[in-house]
Write a protein that holds these residues in place. Structure first.
Motif, short mmCIF file in Angstrom:
data_model
loop_
_atom_site.label_atom_id
_atom_site.label_comp_id
_atom_site.label_asym_id
_atom_site.label_seq_id
_atom_site.Cartn_x
_atom_site.Cartn_y
_atom_site.Cartn_z
N PRO A 122 0.66 -1.28 0.12
CA PRO A 122 -0.14 0.02 -0.15
C PRO A 122 0.90 1.29 0.02
O PRO A 122 2.02 1.20 0.49
N PHE A 123 0.50 2.19 -0.74
CA PHE A 123 1.17 3.63 -0.64
C PHE A 123 1.33 4.31 0.79
O PHE A 123 2.14 5.11 0.94
N SER A 124 0.34 3.70 1.48
CA SER A 124 0.59 4.38 2.79
C SER A 124 1.58 4.17 3.43
O SER A 124 2.33 4.67 4.37
N LYS A 125 2.34 2.97 3.40
CA LYS A 125 3.55 2.54 3.74
C LYS A 125 4.87 3.62 3.41
O LYS A 125 5.65 3.88 4.16
N TYR A 126 4.51 4.22 2.28
CA TYR A 126 5.73 4.98 1.42
C TYR A 126 5.13 6.52 1.35
O TYR A 126 5.88 7.12 0.86
N ALA A 127 4.18 6.89 1.98
CA ALA A 127 3.50 8.24 1.84
C ALA A 127 4.46 9.19 2.34
O ALA A 127 4.68 10.40 1.76
N SER A 128 4.83 8.93 3.62
CA SER A 128 5.81 9.59 4.35
C SER A 128 7.14 9.81 3.56
O SER A 128 7.58 11.36 3.57
N VAL A 129 7.50 8.80 3.01
CA VAL A 129 8.82 8.93 2.58
C VAL A 129 8.68 9.76 1.01
O VAL A 129 9.74 10.17 0.71
N SER A 130 7.41 9.63 0.47
CA SER A 130 7.51 10.38 -0.87
C SER A 130 7.73 11.97 -0.44
O SER A 130 8.15 12.74 -1.30
N LEU A 131 6.86 12.40 0.71
CA LEU A 131 7.16 13.74 0.97
C LEU A 131 8.53 14.05 1.34
O LEU A 131 9.25 15.30 0.87
N LEU A 132 9.34 13.18 2.19
CA LEU A 132 10.55 13.51 2.50
C LEU A 132 11.43 13.48 1.26
O LEU A 132 12.59 14.38 1.42
N SER A 133 11.26 12.76 0.45
CA SER A 133 12.04 12.68 -0.77
C SER A 133 12.08 13.88 -1.71
O SER A 133 12.89 14.14 -2.45
N THR A 134 11.09 14.70 -1.42
CA THR A 134 10.99 15.96 -2.12
C THR A 134 12.30 16.94 -1.81
O THR A 134 12.36 18.10 -2.33
N ALA A 135 13.11 16.37 -1.07
CA ALA A 135 14.44 17.04 -0.75
C ALA A 135 15.22 17.48 -2.08
O ALA A 135 16.02 18.38 -2.29
N PRO A 415 30.27 -0.81 19.33
CA PRO A 415 29.17 -0.48 18.58
C PRO A 415 28.20 -1.34 17.98
O PRO A 415 28.79 -2.32 17.35
N THR A 416 26.84 -0.99 17.75
CA THR A 416 25.91 -1.99 16.94
C THR A 416 25.10 -1.44 16.31
O THR A 416 24.94 -0.14 16.72
N LEU A 417 24.82 -1.62 15.08
CA LEU A 417 23.92 -1.07 14.05
C LEU A 417 22.38 -1.50 14.60
O LEU A 417 21.98 -2.34 15.16
N ARG A 418 21.56 -0.44 14.16
CA ARG A 418 20.09 -0.74 14.78
C ARG A 418 19.38 -1.61 13.81
O ARG A 418 19.70 -1.58 12.81
N ASN A 419 18.38 -2.16 14.39
CA ASN A 419 17.67 -3.36 13.95
C ASN A 419 16.18 -2.72 13.40
O ASN A 419 15.72 -3.55 12.58
N GLU A 420 15.78 -1.79 13.71
CA GLU A 420 14.56 -1.29 13.26
C GLU A 420 14.25 -1.03 11.97
O GLU A 420 15.24 -0.51 11.27
N ASP A 421 13.32 -1.12 11.55
CA ASP A 421 12.78 -0.75 10.04
C ASP A 421 12.72 0.58 9.88
O ASP A 421 11.77 1.22 10.87
N TYR A 422 13.01 1.37 9.06
CA TYR A 422 12.84 2.84 8.76
C TYR A 422 11.41 3.01 8.72
O TYR A 422 10.65 3.98 9.41
N TYR A 423 10.62 2.14 8.09
CA TYR A 423 9.06 2.34 7.80
C TYR A 423 8.28 2.13 8.97
O TYR A 423 7.39 2.53 9.09
N ASP A 424 8.89 1.45 10.08
CA ASP A 424 8.28 1.49 11.32
C ASP A 424 7.81 2.83 11.90
O ASP A 424 6.88 2.99 12.67
N LEU A 425 8.82 3.76 11.50
CA LEU A 425 8.67 5.06 12.21
C LEU A 425 7.39 5.70 11.76
O LEU A 425 6.51 6.30 12.65
N PHE A 426 6.78 5.20 10.58
CA PHE A 426 5.67 5.71 10.12
C PHE A 426 4.45 5.12 10.25
O PHE A 426 3.30 5.81 10.14
N GLU A 427 4.30 3.94 10.96
CA GLU A 427 3.25 2.92 10.66
C GLU A 427 2.56 2.86 12.14
O GLU A 427 1.31 2.38 12.14
N GLU A 428 3.28 3.05 13.29
CA GLU A 428 2.81 3.13 14.43
C GLU A 428 2.12 4.43 15.21
O GLU A 428 2.53 5.44 14.74
N SER A 429 0.88 4.15 15.60
CA SER A 429 0.36 5.41 15.90
C SER A 429 -0.42 5.24 17.35
O SER A 429 -0.99 6.08 17.95
#
Length: 462
Positions: A122-135, A415-429
């Protein structure tokens, strides 16, 4: 959707209409349409101040229209509202004063929509990314209007390519920065632009940075911004339905957090403390510009709007001020002054490194700001003004170097790398209950303790 997210859409519409009204109020309405035409026909390379090239009226009307479009995309796509929605609106409103307009954002958004279809998601998963990409919206304008190969179809195709590629790239870059750079998309766009610019040069193009910088608007914009900030504070204290003492207590807890991404303050503390945080941070940004003898215009106001947006997602008084101090010190150390246009912007947008101050302490925040003031002046060259989030690109480089270095040497940890998915930031409310958090007491291992000395539960484990 819980109460704390109910008014995000309506509040954003009111804010957007306020920008449009302010544009009409501060300028001759007859200048607005010609100004908008001037905006959409510019190449928009960084720094292109729309107030300078088109007038304050057209600049604010463009910002209002872009913000309305942005919130409608989020709503129509059914992307959940949360604290990051406020971030997106702050970014879109701010950068619509110097680089994004109602025309050049669409090819990138459409490209991200195609990526969602290609992935059968669904586009909802990437809608926020589409706006940020307008950088990278200036790349669309440049390929359509400024390149030696310029054509409108070429600009559209390049914009669609940007929107199609950046979702996967940004998901990767988020992890390597370990939450220390809040402008993750700025780093991803910087990497992409560094690849595109040499290709353009190889084909005979010569994209280069610009400098259109308005002056003489300090009084008018300071009054308007002060009014907005006071409205945020008063709304947070008295309009959210939460007792004033509880809002203030929530704000005190908010400023005790590190700000490391993801830190959705709206989920964690509710709308009252977030609104207070937005108002206070906006005043801090305003005072910084005035204190260094700077100018309130499109780029600096965009920086303040961005700080206010990220006040719902990682920035607060205690983690942005050290970075600002570091940038100002770096400016003097390099024989510039903080009033140099690029350094004015760096002092505001450099707060992308606020998590470093919050996580490692204020001395490291000052050091990060000091280095950022030098690095950000050099990172603009390789991307030729095509990346509006250039401070995010610089911040990403610093975050990648700082996090493992400080963690291993100063903290004596691996040091360790993060495991969280980037898109999890936008899907939880879903709201997070922080009523039992005690952030002011820690044991010898850095774990938060409750009043009886027991370890506090982690986020989401209550």
């Amino acid at each position: 959707m819980r109460d704390r997210y109910r008014y995000i859409f309506s509040a954003t519409i009111v804010f957007s209409l306020g920008l449009i009204f302010l544009g009409v109020l501060l300028d001759d309405p007859a200048n607005i349409l010609p100004g908008l035409y001037r905006i959409v026909t510019m190449q928009d390379l960084l720094i292109t101040d729309y107030i300078q090239i088109a007038g304050i009226g057209a600049a604010f009307v463009n910002a209002g229209l872009v913000t309305i479009v942005s919130i409608c995309i989020i709503r129509i796509s059914k992307d959940p509202f949360n604290g990051f929605t406020i971030v997106e609106m702050g970014l879109m409103a701010g950068f619509s004063l110097f680089g994004k307009n109602v025309v050049n954002i669409w090819p990138i958004i459409f490209g991200t929509w195609l990526y969602a279809k290609y992935q059968k998601e669904p586009f909802s998963k990437y809608a926020s990314v589409s706006l940020l990409s307008t950088a990278l919206a200036p790349l669309v304008s440049y390929m359509a209007l400024g390149s030696i190969h310029a054509s409108i179809p070429l600009g559209i195709v390049v914009g669609m390519l940007v929107g199609f590629i950046l979702p996967s790239l940004s998901g990767y870059t988020y992890k390597v920065q370990n939450g220390m750079n809040l402008y993750n998309m700025g780093f991803a766009c910087g990497l992409f632009a560094m690849m595109i610019v040499p290709i353009l040069i190889a084909f005979g193009d010569k994209p280069d940075s610009a400098l259109f910088w308005a002056t003489g608007y300090n009084l008018r914009l300071a009054l308007a911004l002060t009014g907005l900030c006071m409205a945020c504070v008063l709304a947070g204290l008295f309009v959210t339905g939460t007792p004033t003492w509880a809002v203030w207590a929530g704000y005190r807890r908010l400023i005790s957090t590190t700000g490391r991404a993801p830190s959705d303050y709206l989920r964690m503390f509710g709308p009252g403390p977030v609104l207070v945080n937005m108002g206070i941070n906006g005043v801090i940004g305003l005072l910084y510009v005035l204190a260094v003898g700077g100018d309130l215009n499109g780029p600096t106001l965009g920086g303040i709007f961005t700080i206010m947006g990220f006040s719902a997602f990682g920035k607060h008084l205690l983690n942005i001020v050290p970075v600002m101090i570091g940038v100002a010190l770096g400016a003097f150390g390099m024989h510039y002054t903080p009033a140099y246009p690029s350094l004015q912007i760096a002092g505001l947008f450099g707060t992308t490194l606020a998590p470093i101050a919050g996580h490692f302490g204020w001395p490291y925040g000052i050091l990060a700001g000091f280095i950022h003031s030098a690095l950000v002046l050099q990172t603009g060259g390789p991307v030729a003004g095509l990346n509006l989030y250039n401070n995010g690109f610089s911040g990403g480089i610093i975050a990648i170097v700082f996090y493992p270095t400080i963690t291993a040497i100063a903290r004596h940890r691996r040091p360790t790398l993060r495991n969280e998915d980037y898109y999890d930031l936008f899907e939880e409310s879903e709201p997070i209950d922080t009523s039992r958090w005690r952030t002011h007491r820690k044991d010898n291992f850095g774990r938060h303790l409750s009043e009886n000395g027991e370890e506090e539960p982690k986020l989401g484990e209550e």
